[in-house]
Scaffold this motif. Sequence first.
Motif, PDB file in Angstrom:
ATOM      1  N   PRO A 260     -49.608  31.491  88.269  1.00  0.00           N
ATOM      2  CA  PRO A 260     -50.115  31.433  86.978  1.00  0.00           C
ATOM      3  C   PRO A 260     -50.182  30.278  86.256  1.00  0.00           C
ATOM      4  CG  PRO A 260     -48.597  33.331  87.355  1.00  0.00           C
ATOM      5  CD  PRO A 260     -48.317  32.705  88.500  1.00  0.00           C
ATOM      6  N   GLY A 261     -51.082  30.106  85.370  1.00  0.00           N
ATOM      7  CA  GLY A 261     -51.020  28.600  84.641  1.00  0.00           C
ATOM      8  C   GLY A 261     -50.272  28.249  83.516  1.00  0.00           C
ATOM      9  N   THR A 262     -49.195  29.201  83.259  1.00  0.00           N
ATOM     10  CA  THR A 262     -48.032  29.128  82.346  1.00  0.00           C
ATOM     11  C   THR A 262     -46.808  29.736  82.817  1.00  0.00           C
ATOM     12  OG1 THR A 262     -48.401  31.070  81.117  1.00  0.00           O
ATOM     13  CG2 THR A 262     -49.617  29.191  80.432  1.00  0.00           C
ATOM     14  N   ARG A 263     -45.579  29.080  82.600  1.00  0.00           N
ATOM     15  CA  ARG A 263     -44.318  29.819  82.775  1.00  0.00           C
ATOM     16  C   ARG A 263     -43.353  29.233  81.735  1.00  0.00           C
ATOM     17  NH1 ARG A 263     -40.830  27.679  88.002  1.00  0.00           N
ATOM     18  NH2 ARG A 263     -39.524  29.592  88.292  1.00  0.00           N
ATOM     19  N   LEU A 264     -42.597  30.379  81.274  1.00  0.00           N
ATOM     20  CA  LEU A 264     -41.685  30.168  80.236  1.00  0.00           C
ATOM     21  C   LEU A 264     -40.320  30.502  80.857  1.00  0.00           C
ATOM     22  CD1 LEU A 264     -41.277  30.074  77.166  1.00  0.00           C
ATOM     23  CD2 LEU A 264     -41.310  32.464  76.847  1.00  0.00           C
ATOM     24  N   LYS A 265     -39.473  29.460  80.649  1.00  0.00           N
ATOM     25  CA  LYS A 265     -38.145  29.385  81.285  1.00  0.00           C
ATOM     26  C   LYS A 265     -37.193  29.595  80.135  1.00  0.00           C
ATOM     27  CE  LYS A 265     -39.388  26.225  85.299  1.00  0.00           C
ATOM     28  NZ  LYS A 265     -39.325  24.939  85.671  1.00  0.00           N
ATOM     29  N   LEU A 266     -35.981  30.169  80.589  1.00  0.00           N
ATOM     30  CA  LEU A 266     -35.135  30.287  79.587  1.00  0.00           C
ATOM     31  C   LEU A 266     -33.591  30.225  80.254  1.00  0.00           C
ATOM     32  CD1 LEU A 266     -34.102  30.713  76.491  1.00  0.00           C
ATOM     33  CD2 LEU A 266     -33.931  33.142  76.911  1.00  0.00           C
ATOM     34  N   PRO A 267     -32.967  29.022  80.428  1.00  0.00           N
ATOM     35  CA  PRO A 267     -31.749  28.916  80.929  1.00  0.00           C
ATOM     36  C   PRO A 267     -30.653  28.585  79.684  1.00  0.00           C
ATOM     37  CG  PRO A 267     -32.719  26.825  81.183  1.00  0.00           C
ATOM     38  CD  PRO A 267     -33.589  27.534  80.490  1.00  0.00           C
ATOM     39  N   ILE A 268     -29.400  29.433  80.181  1.00  0.00           N
ATOM     40  CA  ILE A 268     -28.500  29.131  79.109  1.00  0.00           C
ATOM     41  C   ILE A 268     -27.162  28.568  80.006  1.00  0.00           C
ATOM     42  CG2 ILE A 268     -27.857  31.532  79.017  1.00  0.00           C
ATOM     43  CD1 ILE A 268     -26.667  31.078  76.072  1.00  0.00           C
ATOM     44  N   GLY A 269     -26.763  27.537  79.649  1.00  0.00           N
ATOM     45  CA  GLY A 269     -25.447  26.962  80.349  1.00  0.00           C
ATOM     46  C   GLY A 269     -24.234  27.103  79.326  1.00  0.00           C
ATOM     47  N   LEU A 270     -23.002  26.955  80.363  1.00  0.00           N
ATOM     48  CA  LEU A 270     -21.690  26.884  79.827  1.00  0.00           C
ATOM     49  C   LEU A 270     -20.637  26.055  80.734  1.00  0.00           C
ATOM     50  CD1 LEU A 270     -19.637  27.862  77.665  1.00  0.00           C
ATOM     51  CD2 LEU A 270     -19.247  29.850  78.940  1.00  0.00           C
ATOM     52  N   ARG A 271     -20.416  25.254  79.935  1.00  0.00           N
ATOM     53  CA  ARG A 271     -19.236  24.000  80.722  1.00  0.00           C
ATOM     54  C   ARG A 271     -18.047  24.206  79.884  1.00  0.00           C
ATOM     55  NH1 ARG A 271     -21.014  20.349  84.025  1.00  0.00           N
ATOM     56  NH2 ARG A 271     -23.415  20.142  83.924  1.00  0.00           N
ATOM     57  N   ALA A 272     -16.959  24.394  80.878  1.00  0.00           N
ATOM     58  CA  ALA A 272     -15.541  24.490  80.273  1.00  0.00           C
ATOM     59  C   ALA A 272     -14.816  23.486  80.914  1.00  0.00           C
ATOM     60  CB  ALA A 272     -14.945  25.737  80.153  1.00  0.00           C
ATOM     61  N   ASN A 273     -14.143  22.524  80.315  1.00  0.00           N
ATOM     62  CA  ASN A 273     -13.255  21.513  81.308  1.00  0.00           C
ATOM     63  C   ASN A 273     -12.023  21.765  80.753  1.00  0.00           C
ATOM     64  OD1 ASN A 273     -15.374  20.770  82.501  1.00  0.00           O
ATOM     65  ND2 ASN A 273     -15.678  18.853  81.327  1.00  0.00           N
ATOM     66  N   TYR A 274     -11.002  21.728  81.618  1.00  0.00           N
ATOM     67  CA  TYR A 274      -9.494  22.046  81.250  1.00  0.00           C
ATOM     68  C   TYR A 274      -8.542  21.045  81.983  1.00  0.00           C
ATOM     69  CZ  TYR A 274      -5.107  24.521  80.306  1.00  0.00           C
ATOM     70  OH  TYR A 274      -3.763  24.502  79.929  1.00  0.00           O
ATOM     71  N   PHE A 275      -7.643  20.381  81.144  1.00  0.00           N
ATOM     72  CA  PHE A 275      -6.769  19.329  81.797  1.00  0.00           C
ATOM     73  C   PHE A 275      -5.473  19.972  82.016  1.00  0.00           C
ATOM     74  CE2 PHE A 275      -6.636  14.470  82.247  1.00  0.00           C
ATOM     75  CZ  PHE A 275      -5.557  14.523  82.991  1.00  0.00           C
ATOM     76  N   TYR A 276      -5.161  20.514  83.336  1.00  0.00           N
ATOM     77  CA  TYR A 276      -3.953  21.418  83.811  1.00  0.00           C
ATOM     78  C   TYR A 276      -2.872  20.203  84.056  1.00  0.00           C
ATOM     79  CZ  TYR A 276      -1.116  24.638  86.278  1.00  0.00           C
ATOM     80  OH  TYR A 276      -0.056  25.226  86.581  1.00  0.00           O
ATOM     81  N   GLY A 277      -1.545  20.226  83.421  1.00  0.00           N
ATOM     82  CA  GLY A 277      -0.468  19.535  83.555  1.00  0.00           C
ATOM     83  C   GLY A 277      -0.881  18.164  83.337  1.00  0.00           C
TER      84      GLY A 277
END
Lengths: 402, 71
Positions: A260-277
């Motif tokens: 097709p000549g059109t494309r609709l994309k929907l991404p949702i991203g989640l980042r979580a960074n944790y400093f352990y010790g």
Amino acid sequence: MKKFTLTVALLLAGLVGRAQTQPAAETGYEARQLKIEEINFVSNYYHQEGNNSAVTGGIGTEKLTNYANSFDLVLSKIDRFNRVHTLSIDANIDYYTSASSDNIDPLTISSASKSDIHFYPSVTWRVADPRTRISRSLGYSYSREYDYQSHGFTAQVSKTSADNNREVSVRGSAFFDTWKAILPSELRPANYGSGAHNDRAGVDYKPRNSFNMALSLSQVVNKRLQLLVVLEPSLQQGLLSTPFHRVYFTDGSERIERLPGTRLKLPIGLRANYFYGDRVIIRSFYRFYVDDWGMQAHTANLEVPVKLTPFLSISPFYRFHTQTAVSFFRPYGGHDPNLLYHTSDYDIGNISTQFIGTGIRMAPPGGVLGIRAWNALELRYGHYTRSTGMVANSLTLLVKVK
Amino acid sequence: MNITRSLLAVLVCLSLASCMTVKEYQKSRINDSEMELSARKAEKFETGFYLYREGPSGANGGKSSGGCGCN
């Protein structure tokens, strides 16, 4: 490559030279010269082997080798209103050989594999105002391959909370791209060119435009944890199929890929960074993706940098990705000739992939290998496997000069 | 979609219930270079080959749509 290096050196010399000729402060504010914040060199070697090339209709070699080099430079300056101006210049050049691309025209006598150079620089200017806590940026990017050219424009606004623990950002970008429509040799109309430099017969040029919007929110949750959520819808229109991909039908006929000549994309991203010790960091990422071609995907990534010493860390990582096929995908010879759209490109087929590897990062106080200018060095290796049997290896070297 | 809703619920709960004001002098760990909420620079070319070998793009700190003859 020499020309490219010379251009960058002249640009850098010009900017620094200009910074050094700033007039002395006469109006009560302190003149602050243009400062080099960061310089990074990144080199990557990538090699893949597989047997599901879309160029040959979903069968045939996917052998590809890519050598990529990147140079990025970040400069900053504070103006009379105490705003921080940051200029980021990024230049990338890839050289690749692709056995499947060589099969676009299998009747010609050519080298073992087709090769090409991909050049893609970008420049971004950002202004951060500490008084309003608002940052604004504008960017331009260019990309050129043998059969593809792109001009990209980006604008971004972000605002940080008073306690500096939260940031909301909106980014819009538009890419105006042009495909040189190189067709498989046996499917070219009469008098249609091959796309080769020495071929005087013309080929078609087709547009592909992409419009992206990214909304993001980052939040420091506590002294050890911070989160980021990104919603990034995008709309593409124009030639979204690859002109030299072949498709084979149940009746034995052959055509080029059609999408097709059109494309609709929907991404949702989640980042979580944790400093352990005191030594371990847990970097996690998850993305859900859906589009109007019928694809749904989940991607998860976990990386755990461990600080062996204050100047040395290792970072094992694992990434898993799974996606459903677009509605128009069928394997080799499986397409219904009565349907309008068809592809046998496994990149948008029903696949799952895994990427596993590790990185090692050194940032000794006296510089890497005793070279003071080399602030940090990172070496990163990963092994990529796809459920179709394709395998790839990637090796990256990063040198940070500050 | 249940996974997405669950993740969003976790995110909202964390944001609303567990957030505390972290002062600048308490951010020694948050400001560590490995804690950056973006893809690492050394990942640059990896996010590039995902664009070619996989269908989805965007929301990962790399390129979204456009700018290359990729998916």
